[in-house]
Design a protein around this motif. Sequence first.
Motif, mmCIF file in Angstrom:
data_model
loop_
_atom_site.group_PDB
_atom_site.id
_atom_site.type_symbol
_atom_site.label_atom_id
_atom_site.label_comp_id
_atom_site.label_asym_id
_atom_site.label_seq_id
_atom_site.Cartn_x
_atom_site.Cartn_y
_atom_site.Cartn_z
ATOM 1 N N ALA A 37 16.771 37.311 -42.286
ATOM 2 C CA ALA A 37 16.242 37.523 -43.627
ATOM 3 C C ALA A 37 17.317 38.224 -44.435
ATOM 4 O O ALA A 37 17.571 39.418 -44.237
ATOM 5 N N PHE A 67 15.340 36.619 -49.357
ATOM 6 C CA PHE A 67 14.033 37.103 -49.799
ATOM 7 C C PHE A 67 14.229 38.227 -50.802
ATOM 8 O O PHE A 67 15.129 39.062 -50.656
ATOM 9 N N ALA A 73 9.374 38.079 -46.337
ATOM 10 C CA ALA A 73 9.920 37.686 -45.033
ATOM 11 C C ALA A 73 8.905 37.901 -43.928
ATOM 12 O O ALA A 73 8.737 37.054 -43.036
#
Length: 214
Positions: A37, A67, A73
Amino acid sequence: MTGIIAVVSQKGGATKSSIARALSTAFAAAGWQTEIADMDIDQGTATAWQQRRLRANVEPTITVRQFGNPEQALSKASNCDMLIFDGAPKASKATAVMAKAADLVIIPTGVSLDDLEPAVALANALVDRDGVPVNRIVFALSLTGTSTLEVDEARTYLGKTRFDVLDGSIPKKTAFSRAHDAGLSLIETPFKGPREQAAQVISAAVARFEALTA
């Protein structure tokens, strides 16, 4: 259940992305469906690295998604076996969200007091302010030079805190920057010495994760 590791720091340039990428390739090589992420929506360095990796047809394949906040996420974490947060360059409220959700929090730090003091301050804040358990937080020494004394002194400094330090250290090496340019991680560089140094830190992180989630 999805494993979660957060790699965070109080300041930029602490090798967060480098460690996140190396962890992702370690878990992916072991058969885990792994996702990074990328929380740095301005620079997206992990995302750019993944594109170089895809163009070079490097295996294993690593999924990287950007994100705007960690909640996004986490809402999609069930889609993978391992979610690795590559934190933004500066600690924020989002850092606490990631840390509280993570099975393991890794805080990379250089060996000077300019790096060590902010790293320790962040770790203390995550515990005292945000309620993250002490045993989930570890330091990783990085950007080390050729002085073993400097590394030993940094390890001694951190040893006076309530937090553990991962074995080994990640030196500042051209081999690593060249590896990243080719879409590889620290533990995939073709140069044996640097690769083994990075692998010691990453293996220690994996072992810590396994101990916490056993």
